[in-house]
Design an enzyme around this catalytic site. Structure first.
Site, mmCIF file in Angstrom:
data_model
loop_
_atom_site.group_PDB
_atom_site.id
_atom_site.type_symbol
_atom_site.label_atom_id
_atom_site.label_comp_id
_atom_site.label_asym_id
_atom_site.label_seq_id
_atom_site.Cartn_x
_atom_site.Cartn_y
_atom_site.Cartn_z
ATOM 1 N N HIS A 195 -16.916 -38.450 28.168
ATOM 2 C CA HIS A 195 -15.762 -39.289 28.516
ATOM 3 C C HIS A 195 -14.471 -38.494 28.418
ATOM 4 O O HIS A 195 -14.434 -37.411 27.853
ATOM 5 C CB HIS A 195 -15.670 -40.522 27.605
ATOM 6 C CG HIS A 195 -15.627 -40.211 26.135
ATOM 7 N ND1 HIS A 195 -16.669 -40.481 25.274
ATOM 8 C CD2 HIS A 195 -14.668 -39.632 25.368
ATOM 9 C CE1 HIS A 195 -16.342 -40.090 24.051
ATOM 10 N NE2 HIS A 195 -15.143 -39.577 24.087
ATOM 11 N N GLU B 114 -12.303 -43.551 28.220
ATOM 12 C CA GLU B 114 -12.097 -44.206 26.915
ATOM 13 C C GLU B 114 -10.604 -44.443 26.771
ATOM 14 O O GLU B 114 -9.830 -43.485 26.689
ATOM 15 C CB GLU B 114 -12.605 -43.317 25.780
ATOM 16 C CG GLU B 114 -12.307 -43.853 24.400
ATOM 17 C CD GLU B 114 -12.691 -42.879 23.286
ATOM 18 O OE1 GLU B 114 -13.397 -41.891 23.576
ATOM 19 O OE2 GLU B 114 -12.261 -43.115 22.145
ATOM 20 N N HIS C 52 -5.002 -35.938 37.882
ATOM 21 C CA HIS C 52 -5.574 -37.227 38.274
ATOM 22 C C HIS C 52 -7.041 -37.309 37.874
ATOM 23 O O HIS C 52 -7.692 -36.297 37.636
ATOM 24 C CB HIS C 52 -5.456 -37.465 39.783
ATOM 25 C CG HIS C 52 -6.054 -36.372 40.621
ATOM 26 N ND1 HIS C 52 -5.303 -35.454 41.329
ATOM 27 C CD2 HIS C 52 -7.351 -36.036 40.872
ATOM 28 C CE1 HIS C 52 -6.105 -34.623 41.968
ATOM 29 N NE2 HIS C 52 -7.351 -34.950 41.708
ATOM 30 N N GLU D 62 -7.216 -40.408 42.216
ATOM 31 C CA GLU D 62 -7.445 -39.995 43.600
ATOM 32 C C GLU D 62 -8.696 -40.707 44.098
ATOM 33 O O GLU D 62 -9.706 -40.794 43.376
ATOM 34 C CB GLU D 62 -7.668 -38.481 43.636
ATOM 35 C CG GLU D 62 -7.963 -37.917 45.004
ATOM 36 C CD GLU D 62 -8.298 -36.438 44.955
ATOM 37 O OE1 GLU D 62 -8.893 -35.983 43.982
ATOM 38 O OE2 GLU D 62 -7.911 -35.738 45.901
HETATM 39 C C1 LIG Z 1 -9.907 -31.417 46.030
HETATM 40 C C2 LIG Z 1 -9.213 -32.749 45.792
HETATM 41 O O1 LIG Z 1 -9.912 -33.414 44.798
HETATM 42 C C3 LIG Z 1 -7.807 -32.575 45.348
HETATM 43 O O2 LIG Z 1 -7.395 -33.149 44.366
HETATM 44 S S1 LIG Z 1 -6.776 -31.578 46.297
HETATM 45 C C4 LIG Z 1 -5.313 -32.634 46.334
HETATM 46 C C5 LIG Z 1 -4.083 -31.812 46.470
HETATM 47 N N1 LIG Z 1 -3.804 -31.049 45.268
HETATM 48 C C6 LIG Z 1 -2.733 -30.245 45.178
HETATM 49 O O3 LIG Z 1 -1.942 -30.105 46.090
HETATM 50 C C7 LIG Z 1 -2.606 -29.499 43.839
HETATM 51 C C8 LIG Z 1 -1.293 -28.727 43.759
HETATM 52 C C9 LIG Z 1 -0.070 -29.642 43.549
HETATM 53 N N2 LIG Z 1 1.114 -28.820 43.529
HETATM 54 C C10 LIG Z 1 -0.190 -30.363 42.196
HETATM 55 O O4 LIG Z 1 0.224 -29.778 41.183
HETATM 56 O O5 LIG Z 1 -0.704 -31.500 42.172
HETATM 57 C C11 LIG Z 1 -2.943 -32.749 46.750
HETATM 58 O O6 LIG Z 1 -2.409 -33.383 45.844
HETATM 59 N N3 LIG Z 1 -2.577 -32.797 48.035
HETATM 60 C C12 LIG Z 1 -1.490 -33.675 48.449
HETATM 61 C C13 LIG Z 1 -1.867 -34.332 49.738
HETATM 62 O O7 LIG Z 1 -1.113 -35.252 50.114
HETATM 63 O O8 LIG Z 1 -2.860 -33.935 50.373
HETATM 64 ZN ZN LIG Z 2 -8.779 -34.106 43.120
#
Ligand SMILES: C[C@@H](O)C(=O)SC[C@H](NC(=O)CC[C@H](N)C(=O)O)C(=O)NCC(=O)O
Ligand SMILES: [Zn+2]
Length: 189
Positions: free
Chosen positions: A26, A77, A95, A143
């Site tokens: 968890h 948790e 996330h 996410e």
């Molecule tokens: C692979 C999938 O699970 C992801 O979470 S990628 C999502 C993507 N992540 C980032 O950009 C990380 C770097 C950013 N600077 C941070 O610190 O969060 C993301 O958030 N993309 C934004 C979108 O709108 O696609």
């Molecule tokens: Zn992700």
């Protein structure tokens, strides 16, 4: 830019859990109102409340929620400290991720129930996976990732790190986990 590439051959990954019975149990984090979060996670994400515990002598309560029993599923948790109604989440936490076969439908269901969609569904920047972001009542981000149905929908915890290779070395050596998916685009700057 490539979205990412498997770091370990999938046949090895599939064989690995048959031999190594350790697994993530968890993730624990603090919330300002246990019932508010339980209501949101059960009604908007479809999680089940698995168990609650109250420790009055320590002035805190816990609630465990997930998509299956703790014996076989990763769960969250929640910790409520008596009288503490909010927390500074900081910038290190990224996330949690929930896999769903239809992000668009899940987003509309959550929106209809008053959920806060902070990133509309669509391909991830720099890749092709369809994602969306939802903010929970304390501000933690979830996410939603579009994937074929899976026995483990609670599929990811994203933490921001200051040195990816240093963390990978630590997790491989000390925690003895494996990189299951090496992303080509980097951690946040
Ligand atoms: C692979 C999938 O699970 C992801 O979470 S990628 C999502 C993507 N992540 C980032 O950009 C990380 C770097 C950013 N600077 C941070 O610190 O969060 C993301 O958030 N993309 C934004 C979108 O709108 O696609
Ligand atoms: Zn992700």
């Amino acid at each position: 830019m490539a979205e990412g590439s498997a770091a370990v051959p999938s046949t090895e990954l599939l064989e690995w859990p048959k031999k190594d019975k350790r697994r993530f149990l968890h993730a624990v984090y603090r919330v300002g109102d246990l019932d508010r979060t339980i209501k949101f996670y059960t009604e908007c994400f479809g999680m089940k409340l698995l168990r609650k515990r109250d420790i009055p002598e320590e002035k805190y309560s816990n609630a465990f929620l997930g998509f299956g029993p703790e014996e076989s599923h990763f769960v969250v948790e929640l910790t409520y400290n008596y009288g503490v109604t909010s927390y500074d989440i900081g910038t290190g936490f990224g996330h949690f991720a929930i896999a769903t076969p239809d992000v668009y439908k899940m987003v509309e269901d959550i929106r209809a129930k008053g959920g806060n969609i902070t990133r509309e569904p669509g391909p991830v920047k720099g890749g092709s996976s369809v994602i969306a972001f939802v903010k929970d009542p304390d501000g933690y981000i979830f996410e939603l990732i579009q994937r074929a149905s899976t026995p483990e929908p609670l599929c990811q915890v994203m933490l921001r790190v200051g040195d990816l290779d240093r963390s990978v070395k630590f997790y491989e050596k000390v925690v003895q986990s494996k990189i299951t998916f090496f992303l080509d685009f980097c951690f946040s700057n």
